[in-house]
Design a protein around this motif. Structure first.
Motif, PDB file in Angstrom:
ATOM      1  N   SER A 183      -0.398  -8.643   2.970  1.00 43.20           N
ATOM      2  CA  SER A 183       0.394  -8.402   1.750  1.00 43.20           C
ATOM      3  C   SER A 183       1.612  -9.263   1.469  1.00 43.20           C
ATOM      4  O   SER A 183       2.086  -9.742   0.407  1.00 43.20           O
ATOM      5  CB  SER A 183       0.937  -6.993   1.785  1.00 43.20           C
ATOM      6  N   MET A 239       2.388  -9.255  -2.393  1.00 45.32           N
ATOM      7  CA  MET A 239       1.881  -8.241  -3.315  1.00 45.32           C
ATOM      8  C   MET A 239       2.396  -6.867  -2.552  1.00 45.32           C
ATOM      9  O   MET A 239       2.697  -6.781  -1.242  1.00 45.32           O
ATOM     10  CB  MET A 239       0.285  -8.056  -3.210  1.00 45.32           C
ATOM     11  N   LEU A 282       2.854  -3.394  -0.995  1.00 46.35           N
ATOM     12  CA  LEU A 282       1.731  -2.718  -0.396  1.00 46.35           C
ATOM     13  C   LEU A 282       2.236  -1.208  -0.535  1.00 46.35           C
ATOM     14  O   LEU A 282       3.046  -0.534  -0.291  1.00 46.35           O
ATOM     15  CB  LEU A 282       2.312  -3.133   1.325  1.00 46.35           C
ATOM     16  N   ASP A 336      -4.742  10.010  -7.308  1.00 51.90           N
ATOM     17  CA  ASP A 336      -4.597   8.551  -7.493  1.00 51.90           C
ATOM     18  C   ASP A 336      -3.356   8.125  -8.578  1.00 51.90           C
ATOM     19  O   ASP A 336      -3.030   9.004  -9.420  1.00 51.90           O
ATOM     20  CB  ASP A 336      -5.716   8.098  -8.154  1.00 51.90           C
ATOM     21  N   LEU A 378      -2.246   0.574  -9.482  1.00 55.72           N
ATOM     22  CA  LEU A 378      -3.118   0.146  -8.335  1.00 55.72           C
ATOM     23  C   LEU A 378      -3.732  -1.263  -8.234  1.00 55.72           C
ATOM     24  O   LEU A 378      -3.615  -1.734  -7.297  1.00 55.72           O
ATOM     25  CB  LEU A 378      -4.340   1.118  -8.206  1.00 55.72           C
ATOM     26  N   GLY A 379      -3.908  -1.591  -9.525  1.00 57.87           N
ATOM     27  CA  GLY A 379      -4.355  -3.035  -9.650  1.00 57.87           C
ATOM     28  C   GLY A 379      -3.415  -3.773  -9.079  1.00 57.87           C
ATOM     29  O   GLY A 379      -3.879  -5.075  -8.719  1.00 57.87           O
ATOM     30  N   ARG A 380      -2.192  -3.861  -8.883  1.00 54.66           N
ATOM     31  CA  ARG A 380      -1.056  -4.751  -8.615  1.00 54.66           C
ATOM     32  C   ARG A 380      -0.630  -4.578  -7.216  1.00 54.66           C
ATOM     33  O   ARG A 380       0.043  -5.267  -6.815  1.00 54.66           O
ATOM     34  CB  ARG A 380      -0.007  -4.655  -9.613  1.00 54.66           C
ATOM     35  N   CYS A 381      -1.120  -3.465  -6.507  1.00 54.18           N
ATOM     36  CA  CYS A 381      -0.879  -3.370  -5.128  1.00 54.18           C
ATOM     37  C   CYS A 381      -1.901  -3.601  -4.086  1.00 54.18           C
ATOM     38  O   CYS A 381      -3.094  -3.461  -4.633  1.00 54.18           O
ATOM     39  CB  CYS A 381       0.124  -2.126  -5.004  1.00 54.18           C
ATOM     40  N   ASN A 382      -1.531  -4.079  -2.865  1.00 54.01           N
ATOM     41  CA  ASN A 382      -2.399  -3.678  -2.020  1.00 54.01           C
ATOM     42  C   ASN A 382      -2.485  -2.227  -1.480  1.00 54.01           C
ATOM     43  O   ASN A 382      -1.503  -1.512  -1.517  1.00 54.01           O
ATOM     44  CB  ASN A 382      -2.319  -4.616  -0.732  1.00 54.01           C
ATOM     45  N   PHE A 383      -3.492  -1.540  -0.960  1.00 55.62           N
ATOM     46  CA  PHE A 383      -3.519  -0.406  -0.621  1.00 55.62           C
ATOM     47  C   PHE A 383      -3.835   0.121   0.860  1.00 55.62           C
ATOM     48  O   PHE A 383      -4.857  -0.703   1.366  1.00 55.62           O
ATOM     49  CB  PHE A 383      -4.638   0.292  -1.409  1.00 55.62           C
ATOM     50  N   HIS A 384      -3.377   1.048   1.556  1.00 55.01           N
ATOM     51  CA  HIS A 384      -3.550   1.464   2.742  1.00 55.01           C
ATOM     52  C   HIS A 384      -3.286   2.907   2.834  1.00 55.01           C
ATOM     53  O   HIS A 384      -2.559   3.351   2.406  1.00 55.01           O
ATOM     54  CB  HIS A 384      -2.962   0.736   4.099  1.00 55.01           C
TER      55      HIS A 384
END
Lengths: 282, 396
Positions: free
Chosen positions: A29, A34, A36, A172, A178-184
């Protein structure tokens, strides 16, 4: 492959146990520039991660605690109209009243943008804010600039901050967000992981004691109908309580006695369920 | 590269976007990804934006990157697998039993030959279709991207191991709990119901009202006049009516309890009433529906801004709803058919909704259709609650 460009750049900090997977995600990230987004049940260390990153990468940390009533502009800057009004009336300050810029104060995102060094920006509990706030904020973090309307000036980020966003919600967030971040999603630590977490918090704990505590702790988490399961924070406080008690020894845990339930359970209904189950299950 | 993977994800309902796919390639081109493990982690973080899809991602990843070999494992590999399986069996019969989906006792009765046979049967089954869950068996994974570190390493199923290959990790299906089928819990409901609020100014005047201050100051000829106003507070009123009678509501008790607990904690101004099947001339304040009846007609005195939420499966015999004497308890027979009471409530409270804990496909009862015409009806799911809140707030 030089060190700078490796996935193993961030390796955890002194009080934070990092699993491999998360370390990779953090580093990628940072590399992709981007934000996170971290989700996970309370007590999995979402907020702590940002502190750990700041510590390990030696960057200043700026925390934006999101509140439900918050407007995006509050996070960017504030225009202190009252002070200006006051100054214009009494004229006893050294600020120039006709110079609006002197009455603009940076909010948390603004501070991260104007800082001279790269910072870690933690946006904590984003789910508290409404959808517009979230989307607009991501726009700004995407472009790394915002306008101050009052003085018609654009603030650009001197250094792109490392952005960590946390959310407690199971629901959600909006798709553009969501499209603009990484997700964990941080899962609850397993017993092995929990052992290392305890080890960084308590340096001289007996192995037997750790075994007994972890076993009891995971047993307590499994009861049905518990609303707020004890998390890492509770476990650490509980061990602290046990250590402080001169009358405590491990055999108590083996006998199925659990002292200081109140440290682990924070709701009276949970405590009753737990107390009932403990007597039954041992 | 990986286009097939991307499309399988899409096909299986994981919402992946082209932008994120491009971003994944950007990540690949940065040289940060050295192994399949890295790829598994990074691709998930970039492509998948909700833990609900993690399980699906794991399954697809395992399917895609396990490669063609799995369909027809060569002899050597099978021998490897069989050997490993036997070793594992000796060490840990319970795990193998769980992995093969057979009873441990039954497993103990099998000879090693039978066990291997059973295992191969399973393998064949797998090559044809995905069965998900405990029928998945790992060969240890093989990689189509030319990484050499993955030999068939035998079966490690369950248990905790720090250094698993990505495929094994994927096959663990660690995120099964988060997949969408899971029941609703309190924090999810909280999220859905959070928007149900009505902000009105209340409490002490402790916030500076800048516009008014400036206006008053100017009116005062420049003499500063600071005007304070009240903060906006949530003052929503909610009436909740719960169907707590009859066996037809039994399966949903847990779900409704969760909803009830949340609602009680969330809304300060909340009244809860109980009824059985449908609403007649009275509803009850006590769950046993005996001691504290409240006349339905008296709700006319309530604030019409109150949000009325009725929880029930809306399934009953038609006469209970339509007949004058429909109430199933003989001694409680009254004159007004229930449907008129429902219509009366819907008229009294313009912001009202009916939550049906049954799944939508089970809404077969004739009475459901009738009640749906009176109250907008929503499922007791995240989606349903979301829509309900939207509806309850929309006509402001």
């Amino acid at each position: 492959m030089n060190q700078e460009n490796s996935l193993n750049k961030f390796r955890g900090a002194s009080r934070y146990v990092l699993d491999n997977e998360l370390a990779k995600i953090v580093n990628v990230s940072i590399a992709l520039e981007m934000p996170l987004l971290l989700k996970g049940e309370p007590g999995t260390g979402k907020t702590m991660l940002a502190y750990a990153i700041a510590e390990s990468l030696k960057m200043p940390l700026i925390v934006l605690n999101v509140k439900s009533s918050m407007k995006l502009v509050d996070a960017l800057y504030q225009y202190d109209t009252l002070t200006r009004l006051n100054d214009s009336r009494f004229g006893d300050s050294d600020r120039n009243v006709s110079h609006i810029e002197e009455y603009i104060k940076m909010g948390k995102i603004g501070q991260a943008f104007v800082a001279d060094v790269r910072t870690v920006l933690l946006i904590d509990e984003i789910d508290k804010a409404d959808t517009d706030f979230q989307d607009d904020m991501l726009d700004i973090l995407d472009q790394m600039q915002f306008d101050i309307i009052e003085i018609d000036k654009t603030v650009r980020a001197k250094n792109r901050p490392v952005v960590i966003i946390t959310s407690n919600a199971k629901k959600d967030l909006s798709d553009p967000f969501l499209g603009r971040c990484n997700f964990h999603h941080i899962a609850f630590p397993d017993p092995t992981m929990m052992r290392s977490i305890i080890n960084v918090h308590f340096s001289n704990l007996q192995e037997k004691m750790i075994d007994a505590c972890i076993e009891t702790f995971y047993h307590l988490r499994r009861f049905d109908g518990i609303e707020k399961k004890p998390a890492t924070r509770e476990l650490i406080n509980w061990i602290r309580a046990l250590k402080a008690d001169p009358d405590f020894n491990i055999s108590k845990l083996h006998r199925g006695e659990v002292p200081y339930l109140g440290v682990l359970y924070k709701k009276s209904s949970d405590m009753q369920i737990a107390a009932r189950n403990i007597t039954r299950s041992f | 590269m990986f286009i097939e993977f991307f499309y399988i994800l899409r096909e299986k309902g994981v919402p992946v976007t082209p932008t994120s796919f491009l971003r994944l390639h950007k990540a690949l081109s940065t040289g940060l990804i050295h192994s399949l493990d890295d790829f598994y982690t990074v691709a998930r973080s970039v492509l998948v934006k909700s833990e609900r899809y993690f399980d699906m991602y794991d399954q697809i990843f395992a399917h895609t990157f396990r490669g063609v070999e799995f369909a027809e494992p060569d002899d050597e590999e099978i021998t490897e697998i069989a050997k490993a399986l036997l070793e594992e069996w000796l060490k840990n019969p319970a795990d193998i039993a769980a992995a093969l989906g057979i009873d441990e006792k039954k497993l103990q009765q099998l000879t090693p030959e039978e066990l291997i046979q059973y295992f191969f049967d399973r393998l064949k089954e797998q090559a044809e279709a995905h069965h998900g869950g405990n029928k998945w068996i790992g060969t240890g994974g093989t990689s189509p991207v030319g990484h050499s570190g993955y030999h068939p390493g035998g079966m490690r199923v369950g248990g905790i191991s720090r250094n698993k290959s990505a495929i094994k990790v994927a096959m663990d299906r660690r995120y099964k709990d988060y997949s969408q089928e899971g029941p609703l819990n309190q924090s999810q409901m909280g999220e859905a119901l959070k928007r149900l609020r009505r902000m009105v100014p209340a409490g002490p005047k402790d916030v500076v009202n800048v516009d008014k201050t400036i206006y008053e100051t100017i009116r005062n000829g420049g003499e500063i006049e600071i005007v304070y106003s009240r903060r906006l507070r949530d003052r929503i009123k909610v009436i909740l009516m719960i169907d707590n009678g009859g066996w037809s509501m039994d399966p949903y008790i847990y779900l409704v309890q969760t909803l009830f607990n949340y609602v009680r904690a969330q809304f300060k101004d909340l009244k809860v009433y109980y009824f059985h099947n449908t609403i007649y001339d009275e509803v009850w304040l006590d769950p046993r529906r005996r001691a504290k009846p409240e006349k339905t007609i008296d709700f006319i005195n309530e604030d019409p801004e109150t949000r009325l939420i009725i929880v029930g499966d809306a399934s009953m015999a038609p006469y209970e709803l339509m007949n004058k004497n429909g109430f199933i308890y003989l001694e409680k027979r009254r004159s007004r058919p229930s449907i008129e009471n429902l219509q009366f409530l819907a008229g009294t409270f313009p912001h009202s909704a009916w939550i049906n804990p049954a799944e939508k496909r089970d809404w077969g009862a004739w009475t459901v259709d009738i009640i749906k015409q009176i109250f907008p009806m929503y499922e007791l799911t995240l989606d349903g609650l979301d829509k309900m809140v939207h509806h309850l707030m929309s006509r402001n």
